[in-house]
Design an enzyme around this catalytic site. Structure first.
Site, PDB file in Angstrom:
ATOM      1  N   SER A 102      42.975   9.620   5.907  1.00  0.00           N
ATOM      2  CA  SER A 102      44.293  10.254   6.014  1.00  0.00           C
ATOM      3  C   SER A 102      44.600  10.521   7.479  1.00  0.00           C
ATOM      4  O   SER A 102      43.703  10.547   8.323  1.00  0.00           O
ATOM      5  CB  SER A 102      44.311  11.573   5.239  1.00  0.00           C
ATOM      6  OG  SER A 102      43.522  12.553   5.906  1.00  0.00           O
ATOM      7  N   ASP A 103      45.865  10.731   7.794  1.00  0.00           N
ATOM      8  CA  ASP A 103      46.201  11.272   9.113  1.00  0.00           C
ATOM      9  C   ASP A 103      45.916  12.772   9.074  1.00  0.00           C
ATOM     10  O   ASP A 103      45.601  13.349   8.028  1.00  0.00           O
ATOM     11  CB  ASP A 103      47.659  10.983   9.463  1.00  0.00           C
ATOM     12  CG  ASP A 103      47.878  10.894  10.971  1.00  0.00           C
ATOM     13  OD1 ASP A 103      47.089  11.498  11.730  1.00  0.00           O
ATOM     14  OD2 ASP A 103      48.832  10.239  11.399  1.00  0.00           O
ATOM     15  N   TRP A 104      46.027  13.404  10.211  1.00  0.00           N
ATOM     16  CA  TRP A 104      45.649  14.813  10.381  1.00  0.00           C
ATOM     17  C   TRP A 104      46.351  15.702   9.336  1.00  0.00           C
ATOM     18  O   TRP A 104      47.551  15.925   9.405  1.00  0.00           O
ATOM     19  CB  TRP A 104      46.016  15.263  11.789  1.00  0.00           C
ATOM     20  CG  TRP A 104      45.519  16.615  12.185  1.00  0.00           C
ATOM     21  CD1 TRP A 104      45.998  17.814  11.760  1.00  0.00           C
ATOM     22  CD2 TRP A 104      44.444  16.913  13.086  1.00  0.00           C
ATOM     23  NE1 TRP A 104      45.304  18.842  12.344  1.00  0.00           N
ATOM     24  CE2 TRP A 104      44.337  18.317  13.176  1.00  0.00           C
ATOM     25  CE3 TRP A 104      43.569  16.131  13.838  1.00  0.00           C
ATOM     26  CZ2 TRP A 104      43.399  18.964  13.984  1.00  0.00           C
ATOM     27  CZ3 TRP A 104      42.642  16.762  14.652  1.00  0.00           C
ATOM     28  CH2 TRP A 104      42.557  18.156  14.709  1.00  0.00           C
TER      29      TRP A 104
END
Length: 753
Positions: free
Chosen positions: A288-290
């Site tokens: 995932s992104d942050w």
């Protein structure tokens, strides 16, 4: 002789085929060995151990101590990877704990945002896209990998492959531009550079194709925003760069922050399973992104953190960055039967597979004796070359190149801005190593005077205007280095207006009143609208944020030691009100054309309320960009003559050859980026007015004429239709060869079933 040539080519082909077969066999054997190791490890792991591998944790890169809490998490096997651990002693200590003390002795992957350089900064990715040169992309990522791997980094969150059609979007700075063909070529090259010949080479780092997918289509160019993308648009425009990166064996993929058609990318089963796993056969892992997992709550797609974990897991997300939905909830969800343990096993297999390919089980520790020589001479030379190849000349009324004897007034807030010149995503760059235009002028013994005029790009003060104008009056030419600070582009830095910020335009207009010629140099993370000042300047160079060696590159270009070689990877708007704008748009029922266009100030006063024969355009700025996709000038000129196609009709699975004759009509040697565009005139769904299908860099001596040929495969004419079928369709096609997307010689051919 002809027979010998054919025999030689055949032998080369057979040799290449044999080498490819050997490489494939070696890869297959390695994968078989890895799968055995993975299954053995998996059989020993508890549920908690497996969940631990899905957790990407990190620290602040500025941390001066290593927390006991983090060390204990690693010791207990609760961490699969770490980001932003930048002290080598911390890297060594944490890896030692993982390998010697954790339950299954599984090594960690250390990650960092190494986007367009680690220490040696290359131009921002949008700038490198302007080079239209895969070697520039490949070299930049190879240098970045060599430098960053020396401190223990084995995974980067790059390349960013989001097609961007709106210059207001801050992250356009990281984008390969608006065209899927160009982006696909660059994406492949970036992956090859980061990952080298083999992932288990200690100087290789795992690439991460991001942001999957459609992030660049955010409404209004506002970061993190909603996207609405039809399936044909997804498959024809936004997916190809990712497909190219995965064909180059990109190790990982990152999900995007945005939702697509109502479903956030991080919880989107169609994208992560149906497309990525089933269609593209991806066998690495998806991160995932942050905190994009828990952001599904704010999106209104998940009701709480537990629901987040359920949605992301069932969609096929392997690893969670920083947030703890998996850590806190996966065990319970599996016990409740809402997520299967088989699904978790797949996540762990995907993660372990990449760790094995990186050679981390055999060589978990960085080589402490292999201290990288940051800013090596070759690295700096390549960074300067990239900056030269990325620089786009948009205008030149004969003022460039400058004579070495010219007395120059060097003015502007970006003329000596070492930090901002590096651009966005340069956490590890050092401004002390940046060579600015002022630095380069000093070293080259240029006859110049310098005044900043403005202390920074957003400066609203006019206190140095008089001093700047007075200095300009005593000079032969003004070099004004304008632009925007690095902080004005990148993530979460979208702009509604993309004019030069502060009072830069005012200062340029004041300088124009001196009558001295002005060379405008722009350093920025996006196209900057210059409609208000284009008539006040005699030349315009777009340098983007050019990186460590930008000053030297600019100095060489200004004085003709090098030629600006860049071509626009994105259409340059006249005003932000035109956005989004892109060359490969569709026609309307009333397509704009020069003959029917009526401008706002040409409408008679008191005119009868009617359409006046108008079509799809803006009354005040028309229907064309300021500069089209693919545009760029050099220090010579070219004439295109006589386009020819090898066949009027081709069948499916056949090729067609398109030839054009080009002459260098100037007095200098120069390079032309010759571009091939195609239009499928009638399709089962409407098709773009033009699509880039090829380009070549061709060098010419003064007066030289060359024939340039393109081979166009019928496979290149395929597209995905409204029924999600990818195929070429019978019919007439237009084809152009020219210097950019709005020009060129035209011919036609027919594709027959």
């Amino acid at each position: 002789m002809k027979n010998y040539c054919i025999l030689y080519i055949l032998l080369c082909f057979l040799s290449c085929s044999k080498n490819e077969q050997i490489e494939k066999e070696v890869t297959n054997k390695s994968d078989e060995k890895y799968e055995k190791v993975i299954n053995e490890l998996l059989s020993k792991m508890t549920l908690e151990d497996k969940i631990g591998q899905t957790n990407l944790r990190g620290t602040s890169s500025r941390a001066k101590t290593l927390s006991e809490e983090l060390k204990q998490q690693v010791r207990e096997g609760k961490v699969g990877a770490l980001l932003n651990v930048m002290k080598t002693e911390f890297v060594d200590e944490l890896q030692k704990i993982a390998v010697e003390e954790s339950p299954n002795k599984i090594p960690l992957i250390f990650a960092r945002d190494v986007i367009h350089g680690f220490k040696t900064m290359f131009p921002i990715p949008l700038g490198m896209a302007a080079s239209w040169d895969e070697d520039v992309a490949r070299t930049s990522s190879r240098v970045a990998a060599i430098e960053s791997s020396s401190v223990g980094i084995r995974w980067t969150f790059a390349p960013m492959l989001d097609i961007a059609r709106d210059s207001r979007w801050g992250r356009i700075a990281e984008s390969p531009g608006e065209d899927p063909y160009l982006a696909s070529i660059l994406g492949k090259a970036y992956v090859e550079g980061f990952q080298g010949d083999s992932l288990n080479d200690p100087t290789s780092i795992a690439a991460c194709a991001k942001h999957y997918i459609g992030y660049g289509a955010a409404i209004g160019g506002r970061d993190y925003n909603t996207t609405i993308i039809s399936k044909p648009l997804l498959h024809n425009v936004y997916l190809p760069p990712f497909e190219s990166a995965l064909n180059a064996k990109a190790a990982t993929v990152m999900t995007a922050f945005n939702e697509i058609n109502g479903i956030p990318a991080t919880g989107n089963q169609y994208l992560l399973k149906d497309v990525l796993r089933d269609k593209l056969k991806f066998d690495g892992f998806v991160v995932s992104d942050w905190e994009s997992t828990i952001e599904m709550i704010a999106h209104g797609y998940a009701k709480d953190e537990k629901h987040v974990a359920e949605l992301a897991a069932n969609a096929g997300l392997d690893m969670e960055m920083t947030s703890k939905a998996y850590e806190n909830n996966l065990k319970t969800l599996i016990e409740e039967g809402k997520v299967s343990e088989d699904q978790l096993n797949e996540f762990v297999k995907n993660i372990l597979r990449i760790k094995l390919r990186l050679g981390l089980f055999e060589t978990p520790y960085r080589d402490a004796t292999n201290e990288a020589k940051f800013y090596e001479k070759l690295h700096l030379e390549k960074a300067k070359e990239a900056a030269i190849k990325s620089t786009v000349m948009l205008k030149n009324k004969g003022v460039l190149p400058l004579a070495k004897t010219s007395k120059i007034a060097l003015i502007g807030p970006m003329a000596n801005a070492p930090l901002d010149q590096m651009g966005t995503w340069t956490f590890d760059g050092e401004k002390e190593k940046t060579i600015t235009p002022l630095d380069a002028f000093k070293t080259a013994n240029i006859n110049y005077n310098y005044v900043a005029g403005l202390s920074h790009s957003r400066d609203l003060s006019k206190k140095e205007f008089k001093k700047s104008v007075a200095m300009a009056r005593t000079s032969d030419v003004i070099v004004f280095v304008a632009g925007e600070e690095a902080i004005l582009s990148g993530e979460a830095h979208s702009r509604a207006s993309i004019d030069l910020p502060g009072t830069q335009e005012n200062l340029i207009k004041a300088l124009a009143k001196t009558g001295k010629p002005i060379v405008l140099v722009i350093m920025a993370g996006r196209p900057i609208t210059i409609t208000n000042i284009i008539d006040d300047v005699d030349a315009v160079l777009m340098s983007w944020h050019p990186g460590t060696m930008g000053g030297e590159a600019l100095q060489e270009i200004l004085f003709g030691l090098s030629e600006p070689q860049g071509r626009l990877p994105i259409s340059w708007p006249k005003t932000a009100g035109q956005l989004p704008y892109f060359y490969n748009h569709k026609n309307t029922g009333r397509p704009a054309n020069r003959e029917d266009y009526v401008a706002m100030y040409d409408i008679p006063i008191g005119a009868w309320q009617s359409s006046l024969g108008n079509d799809s355009h803006y009354l005040d700025v028309g229907y064309t960009p300021h500069f089209p996709f693919g545009y760029g000038l050099g220090y010579t000129s070219f004439k295109y003559n006589k386009i020819e196609v090898s066949k009027d009709t081709i069948r499916f699975n056949e090729d067609i050859i398109i030839n054009v004759t080009i002459t260098n009509t100037g007095k200098r040697a120069g390079k032309e980026v010759v571009q091939l565009y195609v239009q499928d005139i009638v399709g089962s769904i409407t098709r773009p007015v033009r699509e880039l299908k090829g380009f070549q860099h061709i060098t010419f001596e003064p007066g030289e004429t060359k024939e340039v040929s393109f081979i166009l495969s019928s496979n290149a004419l395929k597209f995905t239709n409204h029924e999600s079928v990818k195929a070429a369709e019978e019919g007439h096609f237009n084809v152009w060869i020219g210097p950019h997307s709005a020009s060129g010689l035209k011919s036609t051919f027919y594709l027959k079933d």
